[in-house]
Scaffold this active site. Sequence first.
Site, short mmCIF file in Angstrom:
data_model
loop_
_atom_site.label_atom_id
_atom_site.label_comp_id
_atom_site.label_asym_id
_atom_site.label_seq_id
_atom_site.Cartn_x
_atom_site.Cartn_y
_atom_site.Cartn_z
N THR A 174 1.00 -1.24 0.04
CA THR A 174 0.03 0.10 0.13
C THR A 174 0.95 1.26 0.03
O THR A 174 0.67 2.15 -0.79
CB THR A 174 -0.90 -0.21 1.24
OG1 THR A 174 -1.92 -1.29 1.24
CG2 THR A 174 -1.84 1.19 1.33
N ASP A 175 1.90 1.26 0.92
CA ASP A 175 2.89 2.46 0.83
C ASP A 175 3.35 2.49 -0.69
O ASP A 175 3.62 3.59 -1.17
CB ASP A 175 3.89 2.07 1.77
CG ASP A 175 3.47 2.93 3.08
OD1 ASP A 175 2.79 3.68 3.09
OD2 ASP A 175 4.32 2.56 4.21
#
Length: 438
Positions: A204-205
């Site tokens: 996600t990052d």
Amino acid sequence: MLATLARVAALRRTCLFSGRGGGRGLWTGRPQSDMNNIKPLEGVKILDLTRVLAGPFATMNLGDLGAEVIKVERPGAGDDTRTWGPPFVGTESTYYLSVNRNKKSIAVNIKDPKGVKIIKELAAVCDVFVENYVPGKLSAMGLGYEDIDEIAPHIIYCSITGYGQTGPISQRAGYDAVASAVSGLMHITGPENGDPVRPGVAMTDLATGLYAYGAIMAGLIQKYKTGKGLFIDCNLLSSQVACLSHIAANYLIGQKEAKRWGTAHGSIVPYQAFKTKDGYIVVGAGNNQQFATVCKILDLPELIDNSKYKTNHLRVHNRKELIKILSERFEEELTSKWLYLFEGSGVPYGPINNMKNVFAEPQVLHNGLVMEMEHPTVGKISVPGPAVRYSKFKMSEARPPPLLGQHTTHILKEVLRYDDRAIGELLSAGVVDQHETH
């Protein structure tokens, strides 16, 4: 001071987009004859107030393309990931080293008004401002978009947050695993009948970093067209929900709730990992021809014309029975034997590698995915290299991740034209810090 900063910013904007200088190209002061030998973002300055992963990953990718990235860090502490270990190399964590190449570090206390002044002066001579503070935090310090836009209307201001600038949960701190949970990624990751699992790397990052990287590139093109900057709202939640792809469409269009499949695929059979005699192999058959090839390689030709498996729809419907047959066959041979048999078949396949095997993989080495550089205190280090290659410039050379405050004096002198006395006063007052390398 604001008027002076605005004049500096206007002058920089004129120089960047006019191409003035007699045969010199856009973004750079190099002669036109050298244009094929430079990276596309040479001459672009990035003021980077991000830390941890999403923001640093975005700015590292910009730095790989030639941008000058000025990484702003807290004196005495720096980027949180500097302490995220083990493992450490000297005093540096390998986590930090993995996403901070091609940057210069300036240690500035932005809670001090003099530190805020330095950031504004840097913004006036930079093209891009990137930050990942909770919404409103920098505005309270006088460093929000409106504050920077007033002195640098050319600026591309990219804000990376957990959930967005406004909304019911926008003030929450955003970490990858939490955003992964809220966005549904963790719900669909893990064994079929087991608990939700955090993905092995902070996807996600990383996805957010790539979205920010692309958005900043788009912002630079927009500025080239209009001469004006803009604000970019990038966040973990939106990035991950956008990446749910067909899983989201299954629900939004087909009203089908998602579930966990382990290594398998909800809509394609077979497409998963199979246990072998000594490890695992992943095999995918996305069409009937590939399925027939898999059956031939496994010496199970009777499955090809079996009425229960003739189409993918039927194979999905009869998944458990078919996978049981295939799994039993795969366990009869070593992974190396299956790799040999599948080679050249046209069927997608591959082993499940650990890190040792990943970086011994001939194709990984051929693609240049191990980048070596000389660190100022620990010597030679290796990190994952850029994923993309270009025909007109090379990505092979890189500067090592900086020490905390390694370039403070250099940036104050060379970028902002501070004299030694002014720098000494800032150092004595603790507004800035300089790392001394020996």
